[in-house]
Design a protein around this motif. Structure first.
Motif, PDB file in Angstrom:
ATOM      1  N   UNK A   1     -37.611 156.076 -64.745  1.00 55.52           N
ATOM      2  CA  UNK A   1     -36.819 156.124 -63.520  1.00 55.52           C
ATOM      3  C   UNK A   1     -35.727 157.186 -63.628  1.00 55.52           C
ATOM      4  N   UNK A   2     -35.023 157.194 -64.744  1.00 58.15           N
ATOM      5  CA  UNK A   2     -33.958 158.180 -64.926  1.00 58.15           C
ATOM      6  C   UNK A   2     -34.515 159.606 -64.942  1.00 58.15           C
ATOM      7  N   UNK A   3     -35.672 159.784 -65.564  1.00 57.20           N
ATOM      8  CA  UNK A   3     -36.280 161.103 -65.602  1.00 57.20           C
ATOM      9  C   UNK A   3     -36.602 161.578 -64.181  1.00 57.20           C
ATOM     10  N   UNK A   4     -37.166 160.689 -63.358  1.00 56.46           N
ATOM     11  CA  UNK A   4     -37.505 161.052 -61.987  1.00 56.46           C
ATOM     12  C   UNK A   4     -36.250 161.371 -61.179  1.00 56.46           C
ATOM     13  N   UNK A   5     -35.203 160.575 -61.368  1.00 55.45           N
ATOM     14  CA  UNK A   5     -33.944 160.835 -60.669  1.00 55.45           C
ATOM     15  C   UNK A   5     -33.365 162.188 -61.066  1.00 55.45           C
ATOM     16  N   UNK A   6     -33.544 162.566 -62.330  1.00 57.02           N
ATOM     17  CA  UNK A   6     -32.990 163.843 -62.808  1.00 57.02           C
ATOM     18  C   UNK A   6     -33.691 165.041 -62.172  1.00 57.02           C
ATOM     19  N   UNK A   7     -34.927 164.854 -61.688  1.00 53.96           N
ATOM     20  CA  UNK A   7     -35.675 165.953 -61.076  1.00 53.96           C
ATOM     21  C   UNK A   7     -35.327 166.161 -59.608  1.00 53.96           C
ATOM     22  N   UNK A   8     -34.642 165.196 -59.012  1.00 50.60           N
ATOM     23  CA  UNK A   8     -34.305 165.282 -57.595  1.00 50.60           C
ATOM     24  C   UNK A   8     -33.154 166.255 -57.370  1.00 50.60           C
ATOM     25  N   UNK A   9     -33.184 166.926 -56.244  1.00 51.62           N
ATOM     26  CA  UNK A   9     -32.094 167.837 -55.885  1.00 51.62           C
ATOM     27  C   UNK A   9     -30.948 167.096 -55.209  1.00 51.62           C
ATOM     28  N   UNK A  10     -31.278 166.072 -54.446  1.00 46.30           N
ATOM     29  CA  UNK A  10     -30.275 165.276 -53.734  1.00 46.30           C
ATOM     30  C   UNK A  10     -30.728 163.825 -53.733  1.00 46.30           C
ATOM     31  N   UNK A  11     -29.760 162.910 -53.954  1.00 51.99           N
ATOM     32  CA  UNK A  11     -30.038 161.479 -53.826  1.00 51.99           C
ATOM     33  C   UNK A  11     -29.089 160.921 -52.766  1.00 51.99           C
ATOM     34  N   UNK A  12     -29.654 160.252 -51.783  1.00 53.09           N
ATOM     35  CA  UNK A  12     -28.872 159.721 -50.668  1.00 53.09           C
ATOM     36  C   UNK A  12     -28.682 158.217 -50.840  1.00 53.09           C
ATOM     37  N   UNK A  13     -27.445 157.764 -50.691  1.00 52.42           N
ATOM     38  CA  UNK A  13     -27.125 156.334 -50.714  1.00 52.42           C
ATOM     39  C   UNK A  13     -26.353 155.994 -49.445  1.00 52.42           C
ATOM     40  N   UNK A  14     -26.158 154.684 -49.221  1.00 52.15           N
ATOM     41  CA  UNK A  14     -25.565 154.236 -47.956  1.00 52.15           C
ATOM     42  C   UNK A  14     -24.045 154.280 -47.944  1.00 52.15           C
ATOM     43  N   UNK A  15     -23.419 154.185 -49.119  1.00 53.46           N
ATOM     44  CA  UNK A  15     -21.961 154.099 -49.141  1.00 53.46           C
ATOM     45  C   UNK A  15     -21.422 154.541 -50.502  1.00 53.46           C
ATOM     46  N   UNK A  16     -20.091 154.604 -50.595  1.00 55.32           N
ATOM     47  CA  UNK A  16     -19.439 155.103 -51.809  1.00 55.32           C
ATOM     48  C   UNK A  16     -19.645 154.178 -53.012  1.00 55.32           C
ATOM     49  N   UNK A  17     -19.754 152.866 -52.754  1.00 48.66           N
ATOM     50  CA  UNK A  17     -19.961 151.928 -53.858  1.00 48.66           C
ATOM     51  C   UNK A  17     -21.312 152.186 -54.524  1.00 48.66           C
TER      52      UNK A  17
END
Length: 236
Positions: free
Chosen positions: A105-121
């Motif tokens: 999972x961490x490896x896949x996240x590291x390949x992303x250019x942008x990760x979108x979440x709903x809020x600051x938390x």
């Protein structure tokens, strides 16, 4: 014109909920902004697009992320995360941190250019627990249908379902995780009307059976199957 392709967490025919609805709402909003956006046809060899947007990250799309990166596509993912707000969740995180699943999972996240979440938390969770740099994290709240701001209330919903007094409203798939069964028990015991809009979730047969028995015995519970979220009835 920039072209964007969308890839869901799972095929919508197997499971469809608020996250999937949010994907479609966002897709429509992006199109209105003048972007050429559409679902990815996994059977097509046409790679004429610049951005691939994943909705959720799971084992099912790790390989897709790797291949898309090799093709020099820009990769975006919108993710839902645990807040790790209980001791049990925190212990579970540290217990699984060395597992192969978490490493992938961490490896896949590291390949992303942008990760979108709903809020600051959730942005803080993504940064601290998953080690995604803050520079790659963007907060975009849910896209809300414009009809919710424009609709003129005519009591259509109240009149159709004979809801003349105060009531509790809950929308979304009915599932063990969301705990509507206990909500219904509480409303029953307090003699409060409960209105639920949504379908029982596939794969939870025992929970669905308990749920159906409860609503059959109760006069306080009004169950309405899934509505179109832009329909006048739902807006009302």
């Amino acid at each position: 014109m920039m072209k964007v392709k969308y890839l869901p967490f799972q095929p919508h025919c197997f499971a469809f909920g608020g996250f999937d609805m949010q994907m479609l709402n966002t897709l429509n909003a992006v199109r209105k902004a003048g972007i050429d956006a559409s679902p990815l046809d996994v059977w097509s060899r046409d790679d004429d697009f610049e951005i691939l947007h994943f909705w959720g990250i799971s084992e099912s799309n790790y390989n897709t992320i790797n291949w898309a990166k090799k093709k020099d596509k820009k990769l975006i993912a919108t993710v839902l995360l645990s807040y790790f707000d209980t001791l049990r969740l925190k212990i579970g995180y540290w217990y699984h941190i060395k597992s192969a699943r978490f490493t992938d999972l961490r490896k896949s996240l590291s390949l992303l250019d942008v990760v979108v979440v709903l809020n600051e938390v959730q942005a803080d969770v993504l940064n601290f627990f998953y080690k995604v740099p803050s520079s790659k994290i963007i907060c975009i709240p849910n896209v809300v249908n414009a009809g919710f701001f424009e609709y003129k209330d005519d009591n259509f919903f109240l009149q159709k379902y004979n809801l003349l007094n105060n009531y509790v409203l809950c929308t979304g798939n009915i599932s063990h995780r969301k705990n509507q069964y206990n909500l219904a028990l509480a409303c029953n015991n307090l003699n409060i009307k409960l209105v639920l809009i949504g379908n029982t979730l596939d794969g939870e047969k025992e929970y669905s059976q308990r749920w159906k028995k409860l609503i059959q015995k109760s006069e306080n519970i009004v169950c309405i199957k899934e509505m179109q979220n832009d329909s006048n009835e739902y807006l009302s």
